[in-house]
Write a protein that holds these residues in place. Structure first.
Motif, PDB file in Angstrom:
ATOM      1  N   UNK A  24       0.821  -1.202   0.000  1.00 53.53           N
ATOM      2  CA  UNK A  24       0.000   0.000   0.000  1.00 53.53           C
ATOM      3  C   UNK A  24       0.860   1.259   0.000  1.00 53.53           C
ATOM      4  N   UNK A  25       2.163   1.135   0.030  1.00 52.92           N
ATOM      5  CA  UNK A  25       3.055   2.282   0.090  1.00 52.92           C
ATOM      6  C   UNK A  25       3.796   2.469  -1.226  1.00 52.92           C
ATOM      7  N   UNK A  26       3.852   3.696  -1.697  1.00 50.01           N
ATOM      8  CA  UNK A  26       4.735   4.052  -2.803  1.00 50.01           C
ATOM      9  C   UNK A  26       5.779   5.007  -2.245  1.00 50.01           C
ATOM     10  N   UNK A  27       7.044   4.699  -2.466  1.00 49.35           N
ATOM     11  CA  UNK A  27       8.118   5.455  -1.837  1.00 49.35           C
ATOM     12  C   UNK A  27       9.137   5.911  -2.875  1.00 49.35           C
ATOM     13  N   UNK A  28       9.981   6.847  -2.472  1.00 49.97           N
ATOM     14  CA  UNK A  28      11.063   7.306  -3.335  1.00 49.97           C
ATOM     15  C   UNK A  28      12.363   7.336  -2.539  1.00 49.97           C
ATOM     16  N   UNK A  56       5.000   7.147   6.010  1.00 54.45           N
ATOM     17  CA  UNK A  56       4.201   7.809   7.012  1.00 54.45           C
ATOM     18  C   UNK A  56       4.554   9.286   7.108  1.00 54.45           C
ATOM     19  N   UNK A  57       3.939   9.975   8.058  1.00 52.05           N
ATOM     20  CA  UNK A  57       4.123  11.420   8.199  1.00 52.05           C
ATOM     21  C   UNK A  57       4.729  11.770   9.555  1.00 52.05           C
ATOM     22  N   UNK A  58       5.635  12.731   9.540  1.00 53.65           N
ATOM     23  CA  UNK A  58       6.247  13.234  10.765  1.00 53.65           C
ATOM     24  C   UNK A  58       5.244  14.136  11.474  1.00 53.65           C
ATOM     25  N   UNK A  98       0.358   0.975   6.601  1.00 52.93           N
ATOM     26  CA  UNK A  98      -0.900   1.335   7.263  1.00 52.93           C
ATOM     27  C   UNK A  98      -1.552   0.127   7.933  1.00 52.93           C
ATOM     28  N   UNK A  99      -1.804   0.239   9.235  1.00 49.60           N
ATOM     29  CA  UNK A  99      -2.466  -0.825   9.968  1.00 49.60           C
ATOM     30  C   UNK A  99      -1.601  -2.020  10.303  1.00 49.60           C
ATOM     31  N   UNK A 100      -0.328  -1.979   9.938  1.00 52.74           N
ATOM     32  CA  UNK A 100       0.565  -3.098  10.226  1.00 52.74           C
ATOM     33  C   UNK A 100       1.257  -2.894  11.569  1.00 52.74           C
ATOM     34  N   UNK A 102       4.209  -1.963  12.515  1.00 55.69           N
ATOM     35  CA  UNK A 102       4.817  -0.629  12.570  1.00 55.69           C
ATOM     36  C   UNK A 102       3.936   0.241  11.699  1.00 55.69           C
ATOM     37  N   UNK A 103       2.921   0.792  12.311  1.00 53.20           N
ATOM     38  CA  UNK A 103       1.793   1.427  11.610  1.00 53.20           C
ATOM     39  C   UNK A 103       2.181   2.819  11.108  1.00 53.20           C
ATOM     40  N   UNK A 104       2.201   2.960   9.798  1.00 53.27           N
ATOM     41  CA  UNK A 104       2.578   4.254   9.219  1.00 53.27           C
ATOM     42  C   UNK A 104       1.452   5.281   9.310  1.00 53.27           C
ATOM     43  N   UNK A 105       0.284   4.891   9.824  1.00 53.04           N
ATOM     44  CA  UNK A 105      -0.741   5.870  10.174  1.00 53.04           C
ATOM     45  C   UNK A 105      -0.395   6.566  11.487  1.00 53.04           C
ATOM     46  N   UNK A 106       0.499   5.942  12.246  1.00 48.18           N
ATOM     47  CA  UNK A 106       0.901   6.473  13.547  1.00 48.18           C
ATOM     48  C   UNK A 106       2.340   6.966  13.546  1.00 48.18           C
ATOM     49  N   UNK A 107       3.222   6.199  12.899  1.00 51.43           N
ATOM     50  CA  UNK A 107       4.653   6.468  12.994  1.00 51.43           C
ATOM     51  C   UNK A 107       5.238   6.999  11.678  1.00 51.43           C
ATOM     52  N   UNK A 108       6.260   7.821  11.830  1.00 48.54           N
ATOM     53  CA  UNK A 108       7.084   8.245  10.694  1.00 48.54           C
ATOM     54  C   UNK A 108       8.283   7.310  10.674  1.00 48.54           C
ATOM     55  N   UNK A 109       8.316   6.424   9.692  1.00 45.20           N
ATOM     56  CA  UNK A 109       9.332   5.376   9.624  1.00 45.20           C
ATOM     57  C   UNK A 109      10.399   5.788   8.617  1.00 45.20           C
ATOM     58  N   UNK A 110      11.647   5.688   9.005  1.00 43.17           N
ATOM     59  CA  UNK A 110      12.752   6.126   8.146  1.00 43.17           C
ATOM     60  C   UNK A 110      13.840   5.062   8.136  1.00 43.17           C
TER      61      UNK A 110
END
Length: 393
Positions: A24-28, A56-58, A98-100, A102-110
């Motif tokens: 569900x994620x598209x990244x660069x 996710x978002x900071x 999202x919803x996993x 390490x939820x990217x709806x909650x966390x900014x993952x880097x």
């Protein structure tokens, strides 16, 4: 045999059925640069650059950051896809999104490419290492590149985070060589790290493990094209690199897996019986996969990653106990029960030491027949443990 080898291909490619699902994620891939970087050993590297990705978002106060530190042969592509048509997502897509867990709806993952990243010829990797041009000479560094350590990988990550205005990590999580970085973060910068997760990891390299890792470097050094690392204008040590990567793959799996999927294996195969130059099907297959991996890898980079791993001691000081005493974070250790590279005793010892120091530490073993790979392709089994740990106070 072909069907069974296809199954083995799926596992060796660090995938599993759940990883193959659409992400569900598209990244660069992004680029971070430092004009000068001083290594743990006191040397200076000019014009350092590494790639990084985020999911996710900071949040406003930048308190929701989860840093993922990658394993030996990986890079910062921990989750998502660069393009919807990509065959596979990042290696931990099963738990990041999202919803996993390490939820990217909650966390900014880097996640960040290491220095001397193995896949230097992968177009999606940005790294500075022995294959890079030394700005002082205009030629590739080769073995003149300074020895780098796990602390150096951490310090480059820290510089990137600081450039983003981040001063605290909700958690740092990594598998294998990434677990060394995660624990180093908790020890070297205790005020930064609230939670640390070590997956298929260790807190130090004991004599057995240092010796075992050296075997990964030996085929490269014995290749006649190695030329003391000065091969960038000539034929590279491809045979040695391929042999090294084949050994890495063999060590990372477990005999139970080979013996389960290769039930039709019979040692008296016709080809190796007729000619000593012929090899068994499974040997040909493992070498073939290693040869594919070698196309994007660099032999010198592998040597530097081996050395960085061999030099590891939590805190990078004189005494392990001092490095562990510094840790303030809650810690979670997830070794693989059948791991033959970083065996569970290595982190079981660290877990017990931390508990004896009054630290908050948890320990759970991962199941499965993939050996070391259980920490990558079968990590979904730890989803609940991880999500609960991240949500803990």
């Amino acid at each position: 045999m072909q069907k069974l080898l296809t199954l083995l291909f799926v596992v060796i490619s660090f995938t599993s059925s759940h990883l193959a699902q659409a992400s569900e994620l598209l990244v660069e891939k992004k680029r971070f640069e430092l004009s000068n970087f001083e290594t743990f050993g006191g040397k200076t590297i000019k014009q350092v650059q590494v790639g990084w990705e985020s999911y996710g978002e900071l949040n406003a106060d930048k308190s929701n950051v989860v840093l993922i530190t990658h394993y030996f042969s990986a890079n910062s592509h921990a989750a998502g896809k660069y393009h919807p048509d990509d065959e596979q997502p990042g290696y931990w897509d099963a738990i990041i999104g999202p919803g996993k867990a390490i939820d990217t709806n909650t966390y900014f993952v880097i996640s960040v490419d290491t220095l001397a990243n193995l896949g230097v010829h992968n177009p999606n990797v940005i790294t500075t290492g022995p294959a890079s041009i030394n700005p002082d000479t205009g030629k590739p560094y080769g073995l003149d590149f300074p020895v780098v350590t796990i602390r150096d990988f951490v310090n480059v990550q820290k510089a990137l985070l600081e450039s983003l205005g981040i001063k605290k990590l909700h958690a740092v999580i990594g598998p294998s060589m990434g677990s060394l970085q995660a624990l180093e973060w908790a020890s070297a910068y205790p005020d930064w790290v609230e939670r640390m997760v070590s997956v298929i990891g260790a807190g130090y390299m004991d004599a057995w493990t240092v010796s075992a890792l050296e075997h990964w470097a030996t085929p490269i050094k014995l290749d006649p094209n190695f030329n003391d690392g000065n091969y960038y204008s000539d034929e590279p040590p491809t045979q040695g690199l391929t042999a090294a990567l084949a050994l890495v793959t063999q060590n990372a799996l477990h005999p139970a897996f080979f013996n389960q999927v290769l039930k039709d294996h019979h040692p008296i195969e016709t080809a190796p019986l007729e000619d000593i130059r012929n090899t068994h099907q499974i040997v040909d297959w493992v070498n073939g996969r290693a040869a594919q991996r070698a196309k994007t890898a660099d032999a010198n980079h592998l040597l530097y990653l081996v050395r960085a791993s061999q030099l590891y001691l939590a805190g990078q000081g004189k005494q392990l106990q001092d490095g562990l005493q510094n840790i303030k974070a809650q810690t979670l250790f997830l070794p693989a029960a059948q791991d033959l590279i970083l065996m569970p005793y290595l982190v079981r010892d660290i877990h017990k030491r931390l508990q004896s120091l009054g630290k908050d530490s948890q320990y759970h073993e991962l199941d499965g027949q993939l050996g070391h790979f259980n920490g990558v392709s079968e990590i979904k089994q730890a989803s609940t443990i991880l999500s609960d740990f991240l949500a803990s106070e």
